[in-house]
Design a protein around this motif. Structure first.
Motif, mmCIF file in Angstrom:
data_model
loop_
_atom_site.group_PDB
_atom_site.id
_atom_site.type_symbol
_atom_site.label_atom_id
_atom_site.label_comp_id
_atom_site.label_asym_id
_atom_site.label_seq_id
_atom_site.Cartn_x
_atom_site.Cartn_y
_atom_site.Cartn_z
ATOM 1 N N TYR A 46 0.828 -1.202 0.000
ATOM 2 C CA TYR A 46 0.000 0.000 0.000
ATOM 3 C C TYR A 46 0.863 1.253 0.000
ATOM 4 C CZ TYR A 46 -3.504 -3.341 1.683
ATOM 5 O OH TYR A 46 -4.336 -4.419 1.831
ATOM 6 N N GLN A 47 0.457 2.213 -0.810
ATOM 7 C CA GLN A 47 1.125 3.512 -0.795
ATOM 8 C C GLN A 47 0.101 4.626 -0.564
ATOM 9 O OE1 GLN A 47 3.559 4.343 -4.212
ATOM 10 N NE2 GLN A 47 4.958 2.653 -3.814
ATOM 11 N N ALA A 48 0.650 5.762 -0.122
ATOM 12 C CA ALA A 48 -0.117 7.008 -0.030
ATOM 13 C C ALA A 48 -1.470 6.824 0.676
ATOM 14 C CB ALA A 48 -0.294 7.604 -1.430
ATOM 15 N N ARG A 49 -2.561 7.163 0.011
ATOM 16 C CA ARG A 49 -3.879 7.130 0.656
ATOM 17 C C ARG A 49 -4.242 5.718 1.128
ATOM 18 N NH1 ARG A 49 -7.019 9.825 3.870
ATOM 19 N NH2 ARG A 49 -9.254 9.600 3.477
ATOM 20 N N PHE A 50 -3.825 4.709 0.360
ATOM 21 C CA PHE A 50 -4.111 3.329 0.783
ATOM 22 C C PHE A 50 -3.415 3.032 2.117
ATOM 23 C CE2 PHE A 50 -4.662 3.201 -3.810
ATOM 24 C CZ PHE A 50 -5.904 2.608 -3.905
#
Lengths: 655, 93
Positions: free
Chosen positions: B8-12
């Protein structure tokens, strides 16, 4: 549509207002489209082969009809001119408050020609314009100039908003930029050098007027729907915090960065490739213009405790760098401390210089040094002293930034027009071909992303009207592998989203160029469309807003034709300057050196380049052999007058 | 059953508060994985991940890649041991 143009001749000091005819907007929409036409007409009576730094060049500022109305989110102003660094069509956009303040002051476009005998600034206030002495501003950086003008002009009838040049513009460095309100930059193409050559240090505006709207209730309804659409997009919340810097981790994952003059495609610095900077430096998000619903902009502040190197910048606060500013430092120049990356954004802004061109010029010489292709003697010759040319050494990098801005040594004199011309001049001077280390498309510096795995992007770099460019075509169908968009625009076909084949890549470039031209002519930010290209399609979604504001109703097909027409005028400008198919090309590294890391290793542009270029010309309706426009295409677009000019110049394809 | 790993990156990552995890799936389908993630993290994640008008993976501002860098779609099948990255889909600046 009521719209006023202010014409300024700095040689004579004469200024006059023109009411722009409604038909002009039906043909060119507004913003960049109208700017282009103003420049095109100018060069029907002035020598198009003129020195871009001479008085015959024109500098046009323009803002589109949607700007400042609450329609769309985020405003873009545009400057248009013959580029001093590339010698071809030049333009550049920036957001912020200056663009709509020009409208509140009574104008949509400003066209400046001639040359003032001494430094001046142009002051516009509620429909009145005056040329003022700027000798006290000369020698100041862009931020200082902005602050001095704000203080000088006061807060009535509004705070002053400015376009300024820094030292790079004063010294006519080819890659000098124009800075909007001290922090947003019209970076590309050398607009700062054009203003510097005209002795025009700044434009300051104050306005309290309004904008006439054709159908206010319709526009309010549309704007409310727009806000709700933005608010319901969950992804927006991430962008409020990171803005375009959200791309750092994504590119680190796929191998999309531009590292050490594109010798690699991954950041090496532990901090700059992660998301940790958000926690350490980010202070708050903010909007760049009053009607933005996203707020992808933000401020950083360096406390001086974040890292050893941050001590040097303790107390510094500025706009959070965008992705490409970050990439030009953390990637192209391998700067690994985030405080230094942030400082790079501020200092290039203060000097008023394009950090994409600049980082590619600096990383070019750094690579020559790294590979022992230049000796200590050569380095001393270039810089007038020994220079370490170490990757990531911000002290050295800042010295080189100053050299290019001031053109105060051989390096600055050779490379102030960017990496392509710098490498060419240096190769000629040394009698040795260094061009394989220069990264460019059509003579314009790369934008600092890895593009070799992406055939549409490679095509964009070659054909963009202002040289290698990520903001003319934007190959997002392919980069984000959007099968849904490919199907939507290409009769159910999915190939445009497939990175492994050339099919529909040239077609994508043509399509996306037309769409971008449309957005740029509306005068709104590209960000919403990039976030959701299906939801904010410029030919569909924005059409009703344009109609509510201007009274000009257009079908999506007609709007797409407007976009195509605008692209064709930019092309025609370059054709008049002698550009042909052979100029639609890219550098050797992109063409032949394979990527070695990331998710797409072993990619070179040459595998698909010519096939994609052929397809691009086919979809454009241009001649594949010469790259020139055809009479039939221009007639179809209602550009018979343009075809006549091209025919007279020998720049129209033979039937 | 197959095992699929996620990154997962950023908003996730903001919603999950982790960098990645593994899921055991009864059917080797992207749709199965998306449902499992949405069920685990609730309506915010569901809104970010799934476009309920089309029942496709939400494409606005987001991107989902397999380990070979190919974008995945709801109807795609997943291999045992595959890693799917949940990314932002934004560029430029």
């Amino acid at each position: 549509m009521e719209s006023r143009l202010l014409r300024v001749d700095l040689t004579t000091g004469e200024m006059r207002d023109e009411l722009l005819p409604h038909a002009l907007f039906e043909r060119w929409i507004g913003g960049s489209g109208v700017n282009n036409w103003i420049m095109w007409e100018h060069f029907l009576t002035h020598d198009i082969d003129c020195d871009p730094r001479g008085p015959d060049n024109i500098f046009v500022f323009g803002v589109g009809p949607l700007a400042g109305t609450g329609a769309g989110s985020g405003v873009k102003g545009r400057i248009t001119f013959k580029s001093p660094c590339y010698g071809i069509f030049g333009d550049s956009a920036a957001g912020g408050k200056f663009p709509y303040m020009v409208r509140f002051a009574g104008y949509d476009h400003i066209a400046i020609t001639g040359k003032a005998p001494a430094p001046v600034y142009l002051y516009i206030c509620d429909g009145n314009a005056v040329i003022c002495d700027a000798r006290h501003l000369w020698g100041k950086n862009s931020a200082e100039t902005h602050e001095m003008l704000r203080h000088e002009l006061g807060d009535y009838p509004s705070a002053a908003h400015t376009l300024t040049i820094g030292l790079a513009g004063e010294n006519q460095a080819g890659i000098a930029s124009v800075v909007s309100d001290a922090s947003r930059i019209h970076a590309r193409g050398g607009g700062g050098a054009v203003l510097g050559s005209k002795n025009l240090k700044a434009i300051a505006v104050q306005g309290s007027g309004g904008i006439k709207i054709h159908n206010p209730p319709g526009l309010l309804k549309w704007s409310d729907g727009f806000r709700q659409k933005i608010d319901s997009n969950e992804a927006i919340y991430g962008f409020k915090r990171r803005g375009t810097l959200g791309a750092v981790e994504m590119y680190q994952h796929i191998g999309g960065h531009f590292w050490r003059n594109n010798q690699g495609c991954l950041f090496r610095g532990e901090e700059v490739r992660s998301d940790n900077w958000v926690k350490k430096y980010h202070k708050y998000s903010e909007v760049c213009s009053a009607d933005c619903f996203i707020a992808c902009d933000g401020r950083y502040k360096i406390d001086g405790t974040e890292s050893e190197k941050s001590k040097k910048y303790a107390g510094e606060t500025f706009r959070r760098p965008e992705y490409l500013t970050t990439a030009s430092a953390a990637g192209a120049l391998d700067v690994r401390d985030w405080s230094e990356v942030a400082h790079w954004g501020k200092v290039t802004n203060d000097y008023g210089i394009d950090n994409q061109d600049l980082s590619c010029a600096i990383s070019f010489v750094m690579e020559l040094k790294q590979k022992n292709l230049i000796s200590a003697h050569d380095v001393a010759e270039l810089f007038g002293k020994q220079q370490r040319l170490e990757w990531g050494n911000m002290e050295d990098i800042e010295a080189l930034l100053r050299n290019v801005s001031l053109r105060d040594n051989l390096f600055g004199q050779l490379f102030h027009d960017g990496p392509y011309w710098g490498a060419l001049r240096y190769s000629e001077m040394k009698g040795q071909n260094f061009m394989k280390y220069a990264i460019y498309g059509k003579g314009g510096a790369a934008f600092t992303e890895e593009m070799r795995p992406f055939p549409t992007w490679m095509n964009n770099m070659a054909v963009a009207s202002r040289g290698a460019d990520h903001l003319k075509g934007i190959g997002l169908i392919e980069k984000f592998q959007r099968r849904d968009l490919s199907k939507r625009y290409f009769n159910g076909r999915t190939e445009a989203a497939d990175l492994s084949i050339p099919d529909l890549k040239g077609a994508s470039t043509a399509l996306l160029e037309n769409q971008v031209a449309l957005i740029n002519s509306y005068g709104v930010c590209l960000f919403h469309w990039m976030l959701d290209p299906a939801g904010f399609a410029p030919e569909e979604y924005y059409g009703p807003a344009y109609a509510n504001i201007t009274g000009i109703s257009r079908t999506p097909q007609e709007l797409m034709q407007n976009g195509e027409r605008i692209c064709n005028l930019e092309k025609a400008f370059n054709s008049r300057l002698g550009l042909r198919r052979e100029h639609d090309t890219i550098c050797e590294r992109w063409m032949h050196e394979p990527t070695t890391e990331g998710m797409y290793p072993g990619k070179v542009a040459a595998d698909m380049f010519e096939t994609v270029l052929d397809e691009y010309y086919e979809w454009r309706g241009w001649d594949k052999t010469t790259g020139l426009q055809t009479q039939s295409k221009l007639t179809e677009l209602g550009m018979g007058d343009v075809a006549e000019v091209l025919a007279a110049d020998g720049a129209l394809a033979r039937a | 059953m197959i095992t699929v790993h996620t990154q997962y990156q950023a908003r996730f990552r903001e919603i999950t508060r982790i960098a990645g995890e593994s899921f055991e799936l009864a059917a080797p389908l992207v749709a199965e994985l998306a449902t499992a993630i949405a069920n685990k993290y609730g309506p915010q994640m569901e809104s970010l991940l799934i476009d309920r008008k089309t029942n496709e993976l939400n494409a606005s501002g987001t991107m989902y890649l397999d380990s070979k860098g190919r974008r995945i779609y709801m109807e795609d099948t997943l291999a045992d041991g595959e890693t799917i990255a949940f990314l932002v889909g934004i560029a430029g600046g």
